[in-house]
Design a protein around this motif. Structure first.
Motif: not given
Length: 79
Positions: A35-43
């Motif tokens: 129902s939903g996707v949030r895209q982020g970053k990983r360091f």
């Protein structure tokens, strides 16, 4: 040496066009139920044992994330 992971995500009130594009593509690719996707970053940072949580938070806030539109979490992981 230790390993630290910093995850950076858009704040909930910020639009996430990349996440929306992924969410819209999933049904077309035959994946239902998302129902939903949030895209982020990983360091991933390799840090000396002398580096403390406050220093890591300062690094994340000043370099890795934009605190106006992004939230971040810092966590130690096993190397």
């Amino acid at each position: 040496m230790a390993r630290v992971v910093v995850d950076v995500m858009p704040k909930q009130e910020i639009l996430d066009p990349q996440g929306q594009a992924v969410a819209n593509a999933l049904p077309r690719l035959g994946f239902d139920g998302i129902s939903g996707v949030r895209q982020g970053k990983r360091f991933e940072l390799e840090v000396a044992d002398s580096v403390d949580d406050d220093t890591l938070a300062q690094i994340a806030e000043t370099l890795l994330a934009n605190p106006v539109i992004e939230d971040f979490t810092v966590r130690w992981v096993e190397a």
